[in-house]
Design a protein around this motif. Structure first.
Motif, mmCIF file in Angstrom:
data_model
loop_
_atom_site.group_PDB
_atom_site.id
_atom_site.type_symbol
_atom_site.label_atom_id
_atom_site.label_comp_id
_atom_site.label_asym_id
_atom_site.label_seq_id
_atom_site.Cartn_x
_atom_site.Cartn_y
_atom_site.Cartn_z
ATOM 1 N N TYR A 141 -9.358 6.205 -1.062
ATOM 2 C CA TYR A 141 -8.560 5.190 -1.634
ATOM 3 C C TYR A 141 -8.439 3.960 -1.042
ATOM 4 O O TYR A 141 -8.350 2.802 -1.729
ATOM 5 C CB TYR A 141 -7.006 5.947 -1.633
ATOM 6 C CG TYR A 141 -6.124 5.011 -2.101
ATOM 7 C CD1 TYR A 141 -6.000 4.513 -3.506
ATOM 8 C CD2 TYR A 141 -5.253 4.235 -1.192
ATOM 9 C CE1 TYR A 141 -5.135 3.455 -3.872
ATOM 10 C CE2 TYR A 141 -4.466 3.347 -1.481
ATOM 11 C CZ TYR A 141 -4.442 2.832 -2.771
ATOM 12 O OH TYR A 141 -3.513 2.018 -3.236
ATOM 13 N N GLU A 142 -8.715 3.841 0.290
ATOM 14 C CA GLU A 142 -8.787 2.522 1.172
ATOM 15 C C GLU A 142 -9.670 1.658 0.554
ATOM 16 O O GLU A 142 -9.390 0.507 0.372
ATOM 17 C CB GLU A 142 -8.698 3.052 2.493
ATOM 18 C CG GLU A 142 -7.692 3.538 3.187
ATOM 19 C CD GLU A 142 -7.405 5.042 2.693
ATOM 20 O OE1 GLU A 142 -6.169 5.492 2.784
ATOM 21 O OE2 GLU A 142 -8.299 5.780 2.373
ATOM 22 N N LYS A 146 -9.004 -1.864 -1.323
ATOM 23 C CA LYS A 146 -9.579 -3.210 -0.713
ATOM 24 C C LYS A 146 -10.627 -3.995 -1.640
ATOM 25 O O LYS A 146 -10.560 -5.354 -1.894
ATOM 26 C CB LYS A 146 -10.700 -2.806 0.628
ATOM 27 C CG LYS A 146 -11.591 -3.975 1.357
ATOM 28 C CD LYS A 146 -12.248 -3.297 2.427
ATOM 29 C CE LYS A 146 -13.174 -4.327 3.021
ATOM 30 N NZ LYS A 146 -13.999 -5.047 2.442
ATOM 31 N N LEU A 147 -11.572 -3.342 -2.514
ATOM 32 C CA LEU A 147 -12.456 -3.755 -3.632
ATOM 33 C C LEU A 147 -11.500 -4.161 -4.726
ATOM 34 O O LEU A 147 -11.764 -5.328 -5.077
ATOM 35 C CB LEU A 147 -13.176 -2.536 -4.124
ATOM 36 C CG LEU A 147 -14.414 -2.361 -3.462
ATOM 37 C CD1 LEU A 147 -15.336 -1.115 -4.200
ATOM 38 C CD2 LEU A 147 -15.477 -3.709 -3.583
ATOM 39 N N SER A 148 -10.305 -3.386 -4.930
ATOM 40 C CA SER A 148 -9.311 -4.170 -6.121
ATOM 41 C C SER A 148 -8.864 -5.570 -5.595
ATOM 42 O O SER A 148 -8.631 -6.511 -6.523
ATOM 43 C CB SER A 148 -8.277 -3.261 -6.186
ATOM 44 O OG SER A 148 -9.014 -1.884 -6.939
ATOM 45 N N VAL A 149 -8.282 -5.674 -4.481
ATOM 46 C CA VAL A 149 -7.790 -6.844 -3.912
ATOM 47 C C VAL A 149 -8.888 -7.964 -3.885
ATOM 48 O O VAL A 149 -8.591 -9.106 -4.434
ATOM 49 C CB VAL A 149 -7.163 -6.896 -2.592
ATOM 50 C CG1 VAL A 149 -6.752 -8.173 -1.965
ATOM 51 C CG2 VAL A 149 -6.014 -5.965 -2.591
ATOM 52 N N GLU A 150 -10.072 -7.607 -3.564
ATOM 53 C CA GLU A 150 -11.267 -8.569 -3.497
ATOM 54 C C GLU A 150 -11.481 -9.293 -4.980
ATOM 55 O O GLU A 150 -11.649 -10.238 -5.086
ATOM 56 C CB GLU A 150 -12.346 -8.201 -2.776
ATOM 57 C CG GLU A 150 -12.227 -7.865 -1.268
ATOM 58 C CD GLU A 150 -13.366 -7.157 -0.664
ATOM 59 O OE1 GLU A 150 -14.377 -6.723 -1.559
ATOM 60 O OE2 GLU A 150 -13.376 -6.876 0.529
ATOM 61 N N LYS A 178 -2.330 3.242 -6.318
ATOM 62 C CA LYS A 178 -2.061 4.644 -5.609
ATOM 63 C C LYS A 178 -1.765 5.952 -6.753
ATOM 64 O O LYS A 178 -2.496 6.801 -6.875
ATOM 65 C CB LYS A 178 -1.071 4.716 -4.568
ATOM 66 C CG LYS A 178 -1.414 6.041 -3.877
ATOM 67 C CD LYS A 178 -2.764 6.287 -3.054
ATOM 68 C CE LYS A 178 -2.640 7.434 -2.171
ATOM 69 N NZ LYS A 178 -2.404 8.493 -2.643
ATOM 70 N N ASP A 179 -0.842 5.359 -7.436
ATOM 71 C CA ASP A 179 -0.472 6.376 -8.675
ATOM 72 C C ASP A 179 -1.759 6.844 -9.574
ATOM 73 O O ASP A 179 -1.774 7.744 -9.904
ATOM 74 C CB ASP A 179 0.886 5.876 -9.072
ATOM 75 C CG ASP A 179 2.170 6.178 -8.467
ATOM 76 O OD1 ASP A 179 1.951 7.055 -7.512
ATOM 77 O OD2 ASP A 179 3.183 5.553 -8.750
ATOM 78 N N ALA A 180 -2.063 5.336 -10.138
ATOM 79 C CA ALA A 180 -3.377 5.486 -10.879
ATOM 80 C C ALA A 180 -4.526 6.370 -10.424
ATOM 81 O O ALA A 180 -5.395 7.046 -10.942
ATOM 82 C CB ALA A 180 -3.761 4.043 -11.264
ATOM 83 N N TRP A 181 -4.990 6.196 -9.153
ATOM 84 C CA TRP A 181 -6.125 6.730 -8.367
ATOM 85 C C TRP A 181 -5.831 8.407 -8.363
ATOM 86 O O TRP A 181 -6.779 8.885 -8.685
ATOM 87 C CB TRP A 181 -5.890 6.111 -7.132
ATOM 88 C CG TRP A 181 -6.749 6.707 -6.064
ATOM 89 C CD1 TRP A 181 -6.372 7.857 -5.002
ATOM 90 C CD2 TRP A 181 -8.374 6.976 -5.855
ATOM 91 N NE1 TRP A 181 -7.536 8.196 -4.121
ATOM 92 C CE2 TRP A 181 -8.784 7.804 -4.963
ATOM 93 C CE3 TRP A 181 -9.322 6.327 -6.626
ATOM 94 C CZ2 TRP A 181 -9.915 7.998 -4.244
ATOM 95 C CZ3 TRP A 181 -10.744 6.369 -6.090
ATOM 96 C CH2 TRP A 181 -11.015 7.304 -5.017
#
Length: 450
Positions: A141-142, A146-150, A178-181
């Motif tokens: 998830y981490e 990170k990729l989502s923010v980038e 997080k909930d979607a993941w």
């Protein structure tokens, strides 16, 4: 050429394949579950073998039963149609081991293109534009955060083994990630036994446009132009058309060449589609490849006068393709007629058809396996027919579709005919102004009382 082909499928696609085989002088074997004993594909094949009870897992997905049926009838090839085992690498391999030609992709090709993460990596190497996203499967998830923010929101979390919209979540804010993941992984694990995920940038106002390709055993490929499949409900296509009203000549050429480049890079053999998302600025991105014939293949056949099932069989027999890229000269629309109630959230409506009147006339094609008195079993996909109209222009094809839908009478069950009739009058549809989000705002008008 093959002497006898077993069709490892049911319903309208099985009947569609039988028709072409008969025209080519090839004997056919139908397989069927006990629920499909009265289906037309069973009646029109040269031979028919019952392969099990109604559940797909005990019949149409039971590889040992299908191979046994092929062996006892001396079939030298198997056509899987679409769905069921059509993109199953294990089944393709088993056919190979039993010296039965699988009329579809090789096991290696299905594995390479069936996994969406590896397919994307392959397409990048081929120089085909891909949606920005993770390089392969997400490890944590981490990493996802990170990729989502980038990349910047919105993003789309997708199951690598996904299909039918399962294991997919659109995320517009970091707080919802997080909930979607968690929910996407849980749904994918339940649906596919595989919760591996990858991440993509969410394309806004997307259109789903696919390019039909055919490749031969010599490594050559050609494209047969595009189909616009953007009108979908829960990622299930409802209607398709070619050419796309969104397409320009320049874009068609670019996408067609990209699809051919993709097919030749992987040395693809058979009929397949390269699926693209196209944004509002007409940038296109590879989404996935389907290594089989598509439900909507008839509209391509209609606009270029080309039998795709025949071409599949010829390519499987080692015949080279013409190598010509095609541009549609006509316009064709397909409406998928499902046994569902469009006034009740498209709830499935299996049961007995008491009355059926099929539309006809110039430029009208109906692919179906049902008839008056036929009972639709509750065990399978709800699609019972494909209504296709073809004309010189889009406006003429729509007018023809309205008339054909008005003629199409099915009683005893609920169908999606009323939905398609309303769609054909929708101003955004008439203007060609629709995306994959179209159905989110579409509202059925109340039924007219008799």
């Amino acid at each position: 050429m093959f002497k006898k082909i077993l069709i490892a499928n049911r319903g309208e696609i099985a009947l569609r394949i039988i028709r072409t085989c008969k025209e080519m002088g090839i004997k056919t074997v139908a397989v069927y579950s006990t629920a499909d004993a009265e289906s037309l594909h069973v009646k029109f094949a040269d031979e028919a073998v019952c392969i099990g009870p109604p559940p797909s897992s005990e019949s149409y997905l039971k590889m040992s039963n299908i191979i046994a049926a092929a062996e006892i009838t001396n079939a030298d090839a198997i056509h899987p149609g679409y769905g069921f085992l059509s993109e199953n690498s294990k089944f393709s391999k088993i056919c190979e081991e039993h010296n039965i030609k699988f009329i579809g992709a090789s096991p290696e090709m299905i594995e390479k293109m069936g996994d969406k993460a590896s397919a994307k990596a392959t397409m990048k190497k081929a120089g085909v534009p891909c949606v920005p996203g993770s390089d392969g499967i997400l490890e944590s998830y981490e990493q996802t955060e990170k990729l989502s923010v980038e990349m910047g929101f919105p993003v789309m979390i997708k199951a690598t083994a996904g299909g039918g919209g399962k294991g997919m979540r659109a995320v517009w804010k970091k707080e919802k990630l997080k909930d979607a993941w968690d929910s996407a992984r849980q749904e994918a694990r339940a649906a596919f036994g595989n919760d591996a995920m990858y991440l993509e940038k969410l394309i806004e106002e997307p259109r789903h446009i696919e390019i039909q390709i055919v490749g031969d055993s010599r490594g050559k490929a050609c494209h047969l132009s595009e189909r616009d499949c953007s009108i979908q409900r829960r990622h299930q296509k409802l209607t398709e058309e070619t050419p796309s009203p969104f397409m320009t000549d320049e874009l068609r050429n670019e996408m067609g060449l990209a699809a051919v480049r993709a097919a030749e890079y992987i040395k693809y053999e058979g009929a397949g589609t390269i699926e693209f998302l196209v944004d509002k600025h007409r940038n296109f991105y590879f989404m996935e490849m389907n290594t089989r014939i598509q439900v909507e293949h008839p509209i391509t056949e209609q606009v270029i006068d080309f039998d795709l099932i025949r071409e599949q069989i010829l390519v499987a027999a080692g015949v080279p393709i013409s190598g010509k890229n095609y541009t549609p000269k006509l316009h064709s629309i397909e409406c998928r007629i499902n046994a569902e109630d469009p006034y009740n959230d498209f709830r499935p409506s299996p049961g007995k058809i008491t009355t059926l009147h099929a539309p006809g006339g110039h430029g009208v094609r109906l692919d179906t396996h049902v008839y008056s008195g036929y009972t639709i079993p509750p065990n399978y996909d709800s699609m019972i027919a494909k209504l296709i109209t073809t004309a010189q222009t889009r406006d003429e094809a729509i007018s023809k579709m309205k008339r054909a839908l008005d003629e199409f009478v099915i009683e005893g069950i609920k169908t999606t005919i009323p939905f398609h009739r309303q769609l054909m009058d929708h101003p955004d549809y008439l203007a060609g102004n629709y995306t994959t989000k179209f159905m989110e705002s579409f509202k059925m008008e109340a039924p007219v009382e008799d």
